[in-house]
Design a protein around this motif. Structure first.
Motif, mmCIF file in Angstrom:
data_model
loop_
_atom_site.group_PDB
_atom_site.id
_atom_site.type_symbol
_atom_site.label_atom_id
_atom_site.label_comp_id
_atom_site.label_asym_id
_atom_site.label_seq_id
_atom_site.Cartn_x
_atom_site.Cartn_y
_atom_site.Cartn_z
ATOM 1 N N THR A 1 15.279 -1.737 -71.448
ATOM 2 C CA THR A 1 14.372 -2.331 -72.424
ATOM 3 C C THR A 1 15.152 -3.174 -73.429
ATOM 4 N N GLY A 2 16.441 -2.882 -73.568
ATOM 5 C CA GLY A 2 17.272 -3.641 -74.487
ATOM 6 C C GLY A 2 17.530 -5.062 -74.035
ATOM 7 N N VAL A 3 17.246 -5.348 -72.774
ATOM 8 C CA VAL A 3 17.408 -6.717 -72.272
ATOM 9 C C VAL A 3 16.060 -7.283 -71.826
ATOM 10 N N GLY A 4 14.989 -6.751 -72.413
ATOM 11 C CA GLY A 4 13.679 -7.366 -72.237
ATOM 12 C C GLY A 4 12.749 -6.734 -71.235
ATOM 13 N N ALA A 5 13.169 -5.665 -70.547
ATOM 14 C CA ALA A 5 12.301 -5.026 -69.551
ATOM 15 C C ALA A 5 11.403 -4.001 -70.232
ATOM 16 N N TYR A 6 10.525 -4.504 -71.099
ATOM 17 C CA TYR A 6 9.663 -3.648 -71.897
ATOM 18 C C TYR A 6 8.516 -3.062 -71.064
ATOM 19 N N ARG A 7 7.922 -1.992 -71.590
ATOM 20 C CA ARG A 7 6.724 -1.400 -70.993
ATOM 21 C C ARG A 7 5.575 -1.576 -71.981
ATOM 22 N N SER A 8 4.564 -2.296 -71.540
ATOM 23 C CA SER A 8 3.439 -2.626 -72.404
ATOM 24 C C SER A 8 2.147 -2.064 -71.842
ATOM 25 N N ILE A 9 1.161 -1.926 -72.703
ATOM 26 C CA ILE A 9 -0.177 -1.579 -72.271
ATOM 27 C C ILE A 9 -0.912 -2.866 -71.912
ATOM 28 N N ALA A 10 -1.753 -2.821 -70.901
ATOM 29 C CA ALA A 10 -2.586 -3.974 -70.583
ATOM 30 C C ALA A 10 -3.500 -4.249 -71.776
ATOM 31 N N SER A 11 -3.523 -5.478 -72.231
ATOM 32 C CA SER A 11 -4.322 -5.794 -73.414
ATOM 33 C C SER A 11 -5.803 -5.505 -73.186
ATOM 34 N N ALA A 12 -6.245 -5.562 -71.928
ATOM 35 C CA ALA A 12 -7.647 -5.252 -71.623
ATOM 36 C C ALA A 12 -7.979 -3.802 -71.961
ATOM 37 N N LEU A 13 -7.017 -2.903 -71.820
ATOM 38 C CA LEU A 13 -7.220 -1.512 -72.218
ATOM 39 C C LEU A 13 -7.015 -1.344 -73.721
ATOM 40 N N TYR A 14 -5.991 -1.985 -74.245
ATOM 41 C CA TYR A 14 -5.699 -1.875 -75.679
ATOM 42 C C TYR A 14 -6.906 -2.285 -76.510
ATOM 43 N N ASP A 15 -7.601 -3.320 -76.072
ATOM 44 C CA ASP A 15 -8.756 -3.818 -76.822
ATOM 45 C C ASP A 15 -9.906 -2.822 -76.866
ATOM 46 N N GLN A 16 -9.850 -1.779 -76.034
ATOM 47 C CA GLN A 16 -10.905 -0.763 -76.038
ATOM 48 C C GLN A 16 -10.590 0.415 -76.959
ATOM 49 N N ILE A 17 -9.413 0.367 -77.606
ATOM 50 C CA ILE A 17 -9.025 1.464 -78.502
ATOM 51 C C ILE A 17 -9.429 1.102 -79.934
ATOM 52 N N PRO A 18 -10.306 1.867 -80.541
ATOM 53 C CA PRO A 18 -10.736 1.533 -81.916
ATOM 54 C C PRO A 18 -9.581 1.607 -82.906
ATOM 55 N N ALA A 19 -9.676 0.817 -83.934
ATOM 56 C CA ALA A 19 -8.640 0.820 -84.967
ATOM 57 C C ALA A 19 -8.580 2.160 -85.692
ATOM 58 N N THR A 20 -9.676 2.926 -85.651
ATOM 59 C CA THR A 20 -9.699 4.240 -86.300
ATOM 60 C C THR A 20 -8.995 5.313 -85.475
ATOM 61 N N ASP A 21 -8.645 4.996 -84.252
ATOM 62 C CA ASP A 21 -7.971 5.930 -83.343
ATOM 63 C C ASP A 21 -6.471 5.838 -83.578
ATOM 64 N N VAL A 22 -5.815 6.977 -83.841
ATOM 65 C CA VAL A 22 -4.382 6.980 -84.103
ATOM 66 C C VAL A 22 -3.601 6.385 -82.943
ATOM 67 N N ARG A 23 -4.145 6.461 -81.745
ATOM 68 C CA ARG A 23 -3.446 5.932 -80.571
ATOM 69 C C ARG A 23 -3.394 4.414 -80.550
ATOM 70 N N HIS A 24 -4.174 3.772 -81.373
ATOM 71 C CA HIS A 24 -4.094 2.315 -81.506
ATOM 72 C C HIS A 24 -2.685 1.900 -81.911
ATOM 73 N N GLY A 25 -1.990 2.797 -82.602
ATOM 74 C CA GLY A 25 -0.632 2.499 -83.047
ATOM 75 C C GLY A 25 0.452 2.855 -82.065
ATOM 76 N N TRP A 26 0.096 3.374 -80.888
ATOM 77 C CA TRP A 26 1.107 3.717 -79.891
ATOM 78 C C TRP A 26 1.715 2.474 -79.240
ATOM 79 N N TRP A 27 1.131 1.316 -79.540
ATOM 80 C CA TRP A 27 1.628 0.052 -79.008
ATOM 81 C C TRP A 27 1.635 -0.981 -80.127
ATOM 82 N N LEU A 28 2.559 -1.917 -80.066
ATOM 83 C CA LEU A 28 2.533 -3.038 -80.999
ATOM 84 C C LEU A 28 1.279 -3.862 -80.734
ATOM 85 N N ASP A 29 0.656 -4.349 -81.768
ATOM 86 C CA ASP A 29 -0.532 -5.165 -81.575
ATOM 87 C C ASP A 29 -0.140 -6.617 -81.311
ATOM 88 N N GLU A 30 -1.120 -7.499 -81.295
ATOM 89 C CA GLU A 30 -0.832 -8.907 -81.000
ATOM 90 C C GLU A 30 0.028 -9.556 -82.075
#
Length: 526
Positions: free
Chosen positions: A323-352
């Motif tokens: 990951t230090g050379v760019g091989a990051y693991r991300s959530i699909a934005s289509a799933l991320y967009d279904q997580i409400p901002a009130t859900d603590v798990r919204h913060g498990w990933w960097l936002d846009e």
């Protein structure tokens, strides 16, 4: 501030990676035969204990799947690496299309019979099965020694776990009765002769699951009263958890719910609290939620390797690794967009905007500037923390969690739905999410669909997503509007041949019971 040597280290280590020519030509289960293991363990219990340790050692072994063939692949570090390979074939676990992404198999290249991935997965699980058979064959079912029985129970349970995993890879779901007579995988039993091992055809889905359930039923009995030394061992609670998963696959809804509830009760597990998951975590077996895990310490070879371990490929900011050379693991934005901002798990990933509250006001805040400096880190996970929260050493000695309270709760809820108790399932799900993740959550619509969405969010990256697609007969949907690399955008229908794994060429060459015509077809979905 970190990763000063990572590019050089990776380049040097890659020079030792093996070539495509594979050496070992014996069928799995036959290539490690050791006549000395036929000693009577009833007289030497400590030897049985040593072989139990060997089972768990394979799960965290550097080059566990391909080292026997002379290959040093950096995505080969035991059970966690296999589960990550499966995650890469789903729709929610996104990696970049770059050379340093050792899990860049979202193109389904692992489904070629000569691929490293096909051999790695096959060999890893059958290698663990062989270790289980060594123990099982040496301890009679009517042994009177409680320690011996607990060793036998652990081996039976782990063998069942391995076959349940393989069965979901090599054939469509058993929840559909139309698939029960289709070919699944060979069964390597304890006590098989050399002739049986070298002429061992694929058994039907029905036969494999019958074998699995027999193992689990026996394991639960053998493990009664056993108290493990740590959560790296399988005990009766874990065995109930395994059986809960299998009962769910078999559409035995009430049985699945009951077994999941027993796994939770016997383990004493409690959910991760909202406070606990408000910073990077999911890296320690000591958490109250954890029921079973691979326990990893600094002396393990995968940690000593520096980069051949799961944090190297998964912990986006917090370890020296790929990951230090760019091989990051991300959530699909289509799933991320279904997580409400009130859900603590919204913060498990960097936002846009490259921001996450998990990087605020705690010892992970040092990485906030790093995250905000790289536009490619949109939707990158900060879910998985550093072992011991030690920002100085950034050690890769992080435990890999294999079963926890939350997953068992989801199994219990889905089982209740299958049993016709949707009201109970809805109440169970709502109570968990409201108390521990999102106080404003309400379960609406189809309850089983709601459970699946919660599984996708909560268990992201932990090795369940691909199997959920198979069990629920869902398509694999990666949209152009999401953050998937364009080359890997697909829409694969449920029960499509592209999702079935293939038996590696080396097994076909060594096993007279399986011909090329008996294999699953390799069908690229791209």
């Amino acid at each position: 501030m970190k990763r000063k040597y990572i590019s050089c280290l990776i380049a040097c280590c890659m020079a030792f990676a093996g070539c495509e020519d594979m050496m070992n030509t014996q069928p799995e289960g036959a290539n490690k035969t050791d006549a000395l293991k036929e000693d009577a363990y009833s007289k030497i219990p400590e030897n049985a204990a040593a072989d139990i340790s060997a089972i768990y050692a394979i799960m965290i072994q550097e080059f566990a799947g391909l080292g026997d063939y002379g290959y040093s692949r950096h995505n080969d570090f035991g059970l966690a690496s296999c589960l990550m390979l499966f995650e890469a074939e789903g729709q929610d676990w996104v990696g970049p299309n770059i050379g340093y992404n050792w899990f860049g198999y979202s193109d389904f290249a692992n489904h070629s019979t000569t691929s490293y991935g096909a051999l790695q997965v096959w060999n890893t699980f059958y290698k663990i099965i062989y270790a289980c058979n060594t123990v099982i064959s040496s301890i009679p079912a009517d042994a009177e020694d409680a320690t011996l029985l607990s060793n036998r129970g652990q081996a039976l349970a782990v063998r069942a776990y391995c076959y349940a995993t393989l069965a979901q890879l090599y054939q469509y779901t058993c929840s559909n009765a139309a698939n029960l007579q289709k070919p699944c995988v060979p069964i390597v039993r304890d006590g098989m002769t050399a002739d049986e091992l070298t002429n061992n055809p694929r058994q039907t889905v029905e036969a494999v699951y019958k074998f699995i359930m027999e193992d689990l039923d026996e394991a639960i009995v053998d493990l009664d009263g056993y108290f493990r030394s740590d959560k790296g061992m399988v005990d009766q609670a874990v065995a109930y958890g395994f059986r809960a998963r299998v009962n769910l696959l078999l559409n035995n809804g009430q049985a699945a719910a009951d077994d999941a509830a027993k796994a939770i009760a016997l383990s004493g597990a409690q959910p991760y609290t909202r406070a606990e998951v408000s910073q990077p975590t999911f890296c320690s077996a000591t958490a109250n939620s954890v029921i079973w895990a691979n326990i990893i310490v600094e002396s393990n070879d995968i940690v000593q390797s520096g980069i051949v371990n799961w944090p190297s490929h998964m912990s986006s900011l917090f370890t020296d690794g790929y990951t230090g050379v760019g091989a990051y693991r991300s959530i699909a934005s289509a799933l991320y967009d279904q997580i409400p901002a009130t859900d603590v798990r919204h913060g498990w990933w960097l936002d846009e905007n490259l921001s996450s509250p998990l990087l605020e006001n705690n010892n992970y805040s040092v990485w906030k500037e790093v995250a905000e400096s790289d536009p490619s880190m949109q939707y990158v996970n900060v879910k998985f923390g550093v072992a011991g929260d030690n920002m100085q050493t950034l050690t890769a000695a992080a435990d890999w969690i294999l079963m926890r309270y939350e997953e068992m709760l989801f199994v219990q809820a889905e089982g209740l739905v299958l049993a016709g108790k949707e009201g109970e399932a809805k109440a169970l799900l709502e109570n968990f999410v409201q108390q521990n993740r999102d106080p404003k959550y309400t379960c609406t619509g189809d309850v089983r669909e709601a459970i699946w969405l919660q599984r996708r969010i909560e268990l992201w990256g932990e090795g369940f997503a691909f199997f959920d697609l198979q069990r629920l007969e869902k398509p694999t949907v990666r949209t152009n509007s999401s953050n998937w690399p364009a080359a890997w955008v697909v829409d694969i229908p449920a029960n499509h041949s592209a999702r079935l794994w293939v038996i590696p060429q080396k097994e076909i060459e060594a096993n007279d019971g399986i011909s090329e015509q008996d294999n699953n077809p390799f069908v690229s979905p791209l």
